[in-house]
Structure formats: structure tokens, C-alpha cells
Design a protein around this motif. Structure first.
Motif, PDB file in Angstrom:
ATOM      1  N   CYS A  52      -9.551 -26.399 -12.583  1.00 54.07           N
ATOM      2  CA  CYS A  52      -9.700 -27.689 -12.844  1.00 54.07           C
ATOM      3  C   CYS A  52     -11.113 -27.702 -13.163  1.00 54.07           C
ATOM      4  O   CYS A  52     -12.081 -27.130 -12.245  1.00 54.07           O
ATOM      5  CB  CYS A  52      -9.273 -28.642 -11.756  1.00 54.07           C
ATOM      6  SG  CYS A  52      -9.901 -30.200 -12.043  1.00 54.07           S
ATOM      7  N   GLU A  54     -13.335 -30.096 -12.984  1.00 51.28           N
ATOM      8  CA  GLU A  54     -14.097 -30.903 -12.120  1.00 51.28           C
ATOM      9  C   GLU A  54     -14.577 -30.271 -11.011  1.00 51.28           C
ATOM     10  O   GLU A  54     -14.146 -28.987 -10.580  1.00 51.28           O
ATOM     11  CB  GLU A  54     -13.299 -32.050 -11.620  1.00 51.28           C
ATOM     12  CG  GLU A  54     -12.572 -32.898 -12.568  1.00 51.28           C
ATOM     13  CD  GLU A  54     -13.355 -34.111 -13.186  1.00 51.28           C
ATOM     14  OE1 GLU A  54     -14.606 -34.239 -12.803  1.00 51.28           O
ATOM     15  OE2 GLU A  54     -12.798 -35.075 -13.423  1.00 51.28           O
ATOM     16  N   CYS A  56     -15.303 -31.114  -7.410  1.00 49.33           N
ATOM     17  CA  CYS A  56     -14.754 -31.657  -6.103  1.00 49.33           C
ATOM     18  C   CYS A  56     -15.263 -30.663  -5.140  1.00 49.33           C
ATOM     19  O   CYS A  56     -14.836 -29.630  -5.057  1.00 49.33           O
ATOM     20  CB  CYS A  56     -13.611 -32.466  -6.198  1.00 49.33           C
ATOM     21  SG  CYS A  56     -13.324 -33.523  -7.685  1.00 49.33           S
ATOM     22  N   TYR A  58     -14.647 -30.512  -2.142  1.00 49.88           N
ATOM     23  CA  TYR A  58     -13.416 -30.073  -0.973  1.00 49.88           C
ATOM     24  C   TYR A  58     -12.348 -29.544  -1.702  1.00 49.88           C
ATOM     25  O   TYR A  58     -11.354 -28.973  -1.016  1.00 49.88           O
ATOM     26  CB  TYR A  58     -13.053 -31.489  -0.403  1.00 49.88           C
ATOM     27  CG  TYR A  58     -12.739 -32.376  -1.646  1.00 49.88           C
ATOM     28  CD1 TYR A  58     -11.705 -32.395  -2.375  1.00 49.88           C
ATOM     29  CD2 TYR A  58     -13.516 -33.420  -2.176  1.00 49.88           C
ATOM     30  CE1 TYR A  58     -11.172 -33.359  -3.544  1.00 49.88           C
ATOM     31  CE2 TYR A  58     -13.165 -34.304  -3.008  1.00 49.88           C
ATOM     32  CZ  TYR A  58     -12.043 -34.194  -3.596  1.00 49.88           C
ATOM     33  OH  TYR A  58     -11.730 -35.186  -4.724  1.00 49.88           O
ATOM     34  N   CYS A  59     -12.235 -29.476  -3.049  1.00 46.87           N
ATOM     35  CA  CYS A  59     -11.101 -28.733  -3.576  1.00 46.87           C
ATOM     36  C   CYS A  59     -11.281 -27.200  -4.134  1.00 46.87           C
ATOM     37  O   CYS A  59     -12.090 -26.841  -4.773  1.00 46.87           O
ATOM     38  CB  CYS A  59     -10.935 -29.658  -4.777  1.00 46.87           C
ATOM     39  SG  CYS A  59      -9.295 -29.419  -5.606  1.00 46.87           S
ATOM     40  N   GLN A  61      -9.119 -26.100  -6.141  1.00 44.18           N
ATOM     41  CA  GLN A  61      -8.488 -26.086  -7.338  1.00 44.18           C
ATOM     42  C   GLN A  61      -9.501 -26.128  -8.569  1.00 44.18           C
ATOM     43  O   GLN A  61      -9.307 -25.835  -9.879  1.00 44.18           O
ATOM     44  CB  GLN A  61      -7.404 -26.757  -7.722  1.00 44.18           C
ATOM     45  CG  GLN A  61      -6.348 -26.944  -6.637  1.00 44.18           C
ATOM     46  CD  GLN A  61      -4.970 -27.726  -7.392  1.00 44.18           C
ATOM     47  OE1 GLN A  61      -4.466 -27.099  -8.312  1.00 44.18           O
ATOM     48  NE2 GLN A  61      -4.817 -28.716  -6.455  1.00 44.18           N
ATOM     49  N   SER A  62     -10.796 -26.370  -8.279  1.00 45.93           N
ATOM     50  CA  SER A  62     -11.972 -26.495  -9.140  1.00 45.93           C
ATOM     51  C   SER A  62     -12.479 -25.037  -9.608  1.00 45.93           C
ATOM     52  O   SER A  62     -12.362 -24.156  -8.802  1.00 45.93           O
ATOM     53  CB  SER A  62     -13.044 -27.122  -8.271  1.00 45.93           C
ATOM     54  OG  SER A  62     -14.189 -27.079  -9.188  1.00 45.93           O
ATOM     55  N   ALA A 100      -3.958 -30.296 -11.500  1.00 40.38           N
ATOM     56  CA  ALA A 100      -5.234 -30.124 -11.544  1.00 40.38           C
ATOM     57  C   ALA A 100      -6.149 -30.239 -12.829  1.00 40.38           C
ATOM     58  O   ALA A 100      -6.626 -29.205 -13.371  1.00 40.38           O
ATOM     59  CB  ALA A 100      -5.714 -28.803 -10.814  1.00 40.38           C
ATOM     60  N   TRP A 101      -6.212 -31.439 -13.211  1.00 38.58           N
ATOM     61  CA  TRP A 101      -6.773 -31.804 -14.413  1.00 38.58           C
ATOM     62  C   TRP A 101      -7.847 -32.902 -14.289  1.00 38.58           C
ATOM     63  O   TRP A 101      -7.903 -33.766 -13.230  1.00 38.58           O
ATOM     64  CB  TRP A 101      -5.642 -32.565 -15.329  1.00 38.58           C
ATOM     65  CG  TRP A 101      -4.801 -31.784 -15.933  1.00 38.58           C
ATOM     66  CD1 TRP A 101      -4.900 -30.459 -16.367  1.00 38.58           C
ATOM     67  CD2 TRP A 101      -3.425 -32.162 -16.340  1.00 38.58           C
ATOM     68  NE1 TRP A 101      -3.851 -29.912 -16.961  1.00 38.58           N
ATOM     69  CE2 TRP A 101      -2.871 -31.108 -16.896  1.00 38.58           C
ATOM     70  CE3 TRP A 101      -2.645 -33.392 -16.201  1.00 38.58           C
ATOM     71  CZ2 TRP A 101      -1.613 -30.916 -17.523  1.00 38.58           C
ATOM     72  CZ3 TRP A 101      -1.224 -33.389 -16.601  1.00 38.58           C
ATOM     73  CH2 TRP A 101      -0.901 -32.024 -17.344  1.00 38.58           C
ATOM     74  N   ARG A 167     -18.060 -36.539 -12.267  1.00 39.94           N
ATOM     75  CA  ARG A 167     -17.605 -37.937 -12.631  1.00 39.94           C
ATOM     76  C   ARG A 167     -18.116 -38.850 -11.762  1.00 39.94           C
ATOM     77  O   ARG A 167     -18.931 -38.390 -10.640  1.00 39.94           O
ATOM     78  CB  ARG A 167     -16.093 -37.771 -12.673  1.00 39.94           C
ATOM     79  CG  ARG A 167     -15.585 -37.648 -11.482  1.00 39.94           C
ATOM     80  CD  ARG A 167     -13.902 -37.942 -11.218  1.00 39.94           C
ATOM     81  NE  ARG A 167     -13.523 -37.719  -9.865  1.00 39.94           N
ATOM     82  CZ  ARG A 167     -12.999 -36.884  -9.480  1.00 39.94           C
ATOM     83  NH1 ARG A 167     -12.491 -35.715 -10.191  1.00 39.94           N
ATOM     84  NH2 ARG A 167     -12.653 -36.600  -8.137  1.00 39.94           N
TER      85      ARG A 167
HETATM   86 FE1  SF4 Z   1     -11.050 -32.504  -8.168  1.00 40.46          FE
HETATM   87 FE2  SF4 Z   1      -8.409 -33.174  -8.563  1.00 40.46          FE
HETATM   88 FE3  SF4 Z   1      -9.732 -31.164 -10.064  1.00 40.46          FE
HETATM   89 FE4  SF4 Z   1      -9.398 -30.866  -7.364  1.00 40.46          FE
HETATM   90  S1  SF4 Z   1      -7.724 -31.140  -8.907  1.00 40.46           S
HETATM   91  S2  SF4 Z   1     -11.466 -30.104  -8.301  1.00 40.46           S
HETATM   92  S3  SF4 Z   1      -9.666 -32.930  -6.600  1.00 40.46           S
HETATM   93  S4  SF4 Z   1     -10.115 -33.443 -10.199  1.00 40.46           S
END
Ligand code: SF4
Ligand code: SAM
Ligand code: DTB
Length: 330
Positions: A52, A54, A56, A58-59, A61-62, A100-101, A167
Motif C-alpha cells: 500500500c 500510504e 500509516c 501502525y500498518c 501493509q504499507s 490495502a489500497w 493523506r
Molecule cells: Fe494505511 Fe490501509 Fe494502506 Fe494500511 S492498508 S497503509 S491502513 S491505507
């Protein structure tokens, strides 16, 4: 008519109540709308994992996280429906599909629409969480019959920029508006235990409880600290930043009191929570959980453990019709 004009001072005063008083008030509010021994079950599936853009904090998947998570393409519709059928067999009433977009591309929409139609056709409620949506995409999901869209504000407006830089809080509000305007139920909450202050938790609940309409469902996640993410590493390095479980229960209780008709979901983080803390969360008005042994990518309590917990507490799974009846009675 529920209140959407809560002040920060009022919310801070709720957090400051003696714990027993706060939980009693929350339980009283809970009972006025909901059966106190019923908990709704939702099941998650990651339909597109990792990679992803983004950031974030905590994530896992980034692309900014160094967790070694393998990125996948969007799953095919048949595999998604198979997974939904299994969740239904296990007693779940809602199937939540997450990608994860940053946002879905228009070329992804036909498959997404087919997934919604397919899962609905099986008699389950549908939920999607795909990142930011345009007005048009929200309309397409509504036409497909999507029941819920999950889009979290995650933390207080003032803390947001420290957790995510790609964002803004306003971007989040804009998608929520598109979802609401399209007539899709809103699922919106956030994460506690990210090293935030009590004032941030007040600001987080305040932002939710003063939306033009309360979210139909409010997930309260406890941070799952994943090594290789900014916030996961912070928690490994400074364990003192881990949220006190009593403070977590307080957050659930304040969500319940300020948003009396919303479903409050005890979401991520249950795997490492004791039965006793979860019981306090249910007492404080949480009435929904995620089932199964996996959330999107990290572990969850699992059906056997949850069945044992429900038996211990005398809690029943809420049927989809029960929630529908409650809505019809409003
Ligand atoms: Fe952020 Fe969602 Fe991407 Fe994880 S999957 S980085 S929470 S936007
Ligand atoms: N990409 C979409 C988005 O961010 O809107 C959808 C998927 S995203 C994983 C959904 C939510 O999961 C996030 O908003 C966040 O609240 C929660 N979440 C993600 N990672 C988490 C973690 N490690 N611990 C607790 N909650 C988490
Ligand atoms: C939400 O508030 N919690 C769910 C759901 N919305 C999509 C996701 C929790 C994800 C936890 C980390 C993971 O398993 O990847």
C-alpha cells in the motif's frame, strides 16, 4: 434523536469518572437499545494484501513498513465467495472485505461489485474497506447493495499527521461524506494504544460523536504491534507506551455513552486480551467482534477461544435479523 453536539469537556468528564460509575452508565445506555447478552459477529478477509502506498504508522501493509509481508493482487471473485461461505457456516452475519489500497482504481470496480453482489446473494451483510472513494465509486457500491463501508479516522484530528502523512484527516471526512450520501451504512472508528494521550482519545471520540450522523458501527481497535512498523517498533522499544487495559475499557464505555445507538466493535487486539478485559468491554457496551483466527493479516482470538468465552459469559451471537429489527424499530 441522539446527540451530535458533544463537547470535548463533556467527553473528558466521562473519561474522568470513577471506573465503576463509568461502566455502570455505559451498561445502562447499552441496555436501553440493545440486548445486553448479544454480540454481533463479523468476519474479515484481506482481498488485496500489502504494497500500500500510504504510510500509516501502525500498518504492516504499507510499503514504508519493513515487515516482509508479501504483496498480493486482488483475489478472484470465486475465492472470495468461498471464503464468505465458510464464514457463514461458522455463524458470522457480516463479511468484511479489506484491500490495502489508497483508493480503488476504476478498473477494479467491476470485480468489487461482483464480490458485493455474490456475498449479499448468500444472505450475509457486506462490508468493504478499500481506502478513499470518489462520489461515483460510493454510488457504484451502493447500487451493488453494499451494506457497510469501513473508513476509520483512527485518532484525534491533532494527532493524525503524526501517524499518517500521505493523506489528511479532512480526506477521511470527505470519503465518509461520500459513503453517507450514497446511503451506505458507515463503519468508522480507530486505534487506541498508539502512544497517544488521554486528550487524544477524547479528541478521537469527540470527532466520531460529532459527525453529522453517528457511524452505524464504531470499531475500537487496540494497536497490534507489528515489528517493522513505526508504531509497532515504538511499542517494542518502549513497552510503557502500551495502553492500560482499564483505559481501553474506558474508551469503549465513552464510545457507548456518546453514540448510544451505534454498534461498538471490540476489534483488533483481542488476541492478546484476557477474557476478563473482554468481559469488561462487553459490560461497557461493546457488542460486536471479529471472528476467526485471522483479522486481515495478523492473528485473532479464533472461533474455539471465542466459543469458550461466549459460553463462559453466557453471551449469544446476534443474528443479522436482530440488528435489522432494531433498525426497523427506530
Ligand atoms: Fe494505511 Fe490501509 Fe494502506 Fe494500511 S492498508 S497503509 S491502513 S491505507
Ligand atoms: N486501506 C484501507 C484503509 O486504510 O482505509 C483499508 C484497510 S486498513 C487495514 C483498515 C483499518 O485497520 C485501519 O484504518 C486501522 O484502523 C486498522 N489497523 C490497521 N493496522 C492495524 C494494527 N496494526 N493494529 C490495529 N488496527 C490496525
Ligand atoms: C477495523 O477497524 N479493524 C479491522 C477492519 N477495520 C478492517 C482491521 C484490523 C486490522 C488489524 C491488522 C491486520 O490484521 O492486518
Amino acid at each position: 434523536m441522539t446527540r451530535t453536539d458533544w463537547t470535548r469537556d463533556e467527553i473528558a468528564a466521562l473519561f474522568d469518572l470513577p471506573f465503576m460509575e463509568l461502566v455502570y452508565q455505559a451498561a445502562t445506555v447499552h441496555r436501553a437499545t440493545f440486548a445486553p447478552n448479544e454480540v454481533q459477529l463479523s468476519t474479515l478477509l484481506s482481498i488485496k494484501t500489502g504494497g500500500c502506498p500510504e504510510d500509516c504508522g501502525y500498518c504492516n501493509q504499507s510499503v514504508s513498513a519493513e515487515t516482509g509481508l508479501k504483496a498480493t493482487k486482488l483475489m478472484d471473485v470465486r475465492a472470495v465467495l468461498q471464503s464468505a461461505a465458510q464464514a457463514k457456516d461458522n455463524g458470522s452475519s457480516r463479511f468484511c472485505m479489506g484491500a490495502a489500497w489508497r483508493n480503488p482504481k476504476d478498473r477494479d470496480m467491476p470485480a468489487i461489485v461482483e464480490m458485493v453482489r455474490g456475498v449479499r446473494g448468500m444472505g450475509m451483510e457486506t462490508c468493504m474497506t478499500l481506502g478513499m472513494l470518489t462520489e461515483k465509486q460510493a454510488g457504484m457500491l451502493a447500487d451493488a447493495g453494499l451494506d457497510y463501508y469501513n473508513h476509520n479516522i483512527d485518532t484525534s484530528p491533532e494527532r493524525y499527521g503524526e501517524v499518517i502523512t500521505t493523506r489528511t484527516f479532512e480526506d477521511r471526512l470527505e470519503t465518509l461524506e461520500h459513503v453517507r450520501d450514497a446511503g451506505i451504512n458507515v463503519c468508522c472508528g480507530g486505534i487506541v494504544g498508539m502512544g497517544e494521550t488521554r486528550a487524544d482519545r477524547v479528541g478521537f471520540i469527540h470527532a466520531l460523536a460529532t459527525l453529522p450522523k453517528h457511524p452505524d458501527s464504531v470499531p475500537v481497535n487496540a494497536l497490534v504491534p507489528v515489528k517493522g512498523t513505526v508504531l509497532g517498533d515504538m511499542l517494542h522499544d518502549t513497552p510503557l507506551a502500551k495502553i492500560d487495559e482499564i483505559e481501553f475499557v474506558r474508551t469503549v464505555a465513552v464510545a457507548r455513552i456518546t453514540m448510544p445507538e451505534s454498534m461498538v466493535r471490540l476489534s483488533a487486539g483481542r488476541e492478546s486480551m484476557s477474557d476478563e478485559t473482554q468481559a469488561l468491554c462487553f459490560m461497557a457496551g461493546a457488542n460486536s467482534i471479529f471472528t476467526g483466527d485471522k483479522l486481515l493479516t495478523t492473528g485473532n482470538a479464533g472461533d474455539d477461544k471465542d466459543a469458550a468465552l461466549f459460553a463462559r459469559l453466557g453471551v449469544r451471537a446476534m443474528q443479522a435479523e436482530v440488528k435489522a429489527e432494531l433498525e426497523a424499530a427506530e
